[in-house]
Design a protein around this motif. Structure first.
Motif: not given
Length: 298
Positions: A196-202, A279-298
């Protein structure tokens, strides 16, 4: 690229064969999960760990490996904190503990840190086994996700080595995914969420001058000169962490880094939103996947 799931690996008999291949030895191995293996130093948590320690006369100087499956670290922590050389492998930590353990593992870090444990967040097998070889009190946070056998070969073709960051060769437990130390906004993410960190960095590279993103493999590096040199111009530090964001933990990070706790913002999972044990659903459900993290970082 070859990959494996450390959570499943450490609860399987094959893990013990890998320990032998890597020449990693312990005086005692205590496993919660029953494994059909004949080994004199292998004990099982069929009774409280305090009783095992007394029955087998385990000394404070003995090297101990503890493998937790469904139990949380609170079941063994008090008895183990007195030992000088103990490794705790928590096979399902943080998000991955929800729906699997007898109670969720969402607040273990601060008590462990207070007792002198170094917390390890392995982003590949190489770092994992290297950590097992080192002496001292170590806690391994494993999160039931696929990880690379070695990030040195991530994306490599025809056996050509590819390094994500040139500093990786010197400090393999800390990587700058976005190397921009002059940025005012620094992001610190734990290494066990490497993918997820690598995706977020992109995503963040759309604003290449705005962020500096560091992936941390162990907490003992928080007071390293390398990290402190990176945060000299920082005005905001976002820490992405799979734990409850309590004030004690924030103060710990501030003290280790030598900064004001007011500069720190925690981004943690929305645990209440998790509805799946997969586990494949928990990241997106908890807003902890790369896409959700990007929005939360702002």
């Amino acid at each position: 690229m070859h990959s494996s799931n450390l959570s499943k690996l450490v609860t399987h008999e094959y893990f013990f064969e890998l320990l032998e291949q890597e020449n990693i030895h312990f005086d005692w191995i205590i496993s919660e999960r029953k494994i059909e293996r004949q080994q004199d130093n292998l004990l099982f948590l069929e009774t409280p760990i305090g009783e095992l320690i007394q029955e087998y006369k385990i000394k404070k100087t003995d090297s101990i490996l503890v493998i937790l499956d469904q139990l949380t670290v609170s079941f063994v922590f008090k008895e183990l904190e007195i030992f000088e050389n103990v490794k705790i492998l928590n096979a399902f930590d943080g998000i991955s503990s929800i729906g699997y353990k007898v109670s969720c593992e969402l607040g273990a870090y601060y008590p462990l840190l207070q007792s002198g444990f170094d917390l390890l967040f392995p982003f590949d097998e190489n770092q994992f086994f290297t950590g097992l070889l080192k002496t001292g009190k170590k806690y391994f946070s494993l999160i039931n996700q696929e990880i690379a056998d070695s990030i040195y070969t991530l994306g490599a073709e025809e056996d050509e080595l590819v390094f994500i960051d040139k500093a990786l060769a010197e400090q393999p437990a800390m990587i700058s995914l976005i190397n921009n130390p002059d940025a005012e906004h620094h992001i610190l993410m734990m290494g066990n969420y490497f993918e997820e960190a690598v995706k977020l960095s992109q995503y963040l590279l759309e604003k290449p001058q705005a962020y500096h993103l560091t992936l941390l493999g162990q907490t003992s590096l928080l007071h390293s000169e390398q990290l402190k040199n990176q945060i000299t111009k920082m005005k905001k530090l976002t820490i992405i962490l799979d734990q409850y964001p309590d004030s004690d933990l924030k103060n710990f990070f501030a003290q280790e880094l030598g900064i004001s706790h007011e500069l720190i913002i925690f981004i943690t999972p929305d645990y209440d939103q998790i509805r799946s044990v997969f586990s494949e659903y928990q990241l997106s459900e908890s807003a902890f996947d790369a896409e959700a993290l990007l929005e939360r970082i702002g």
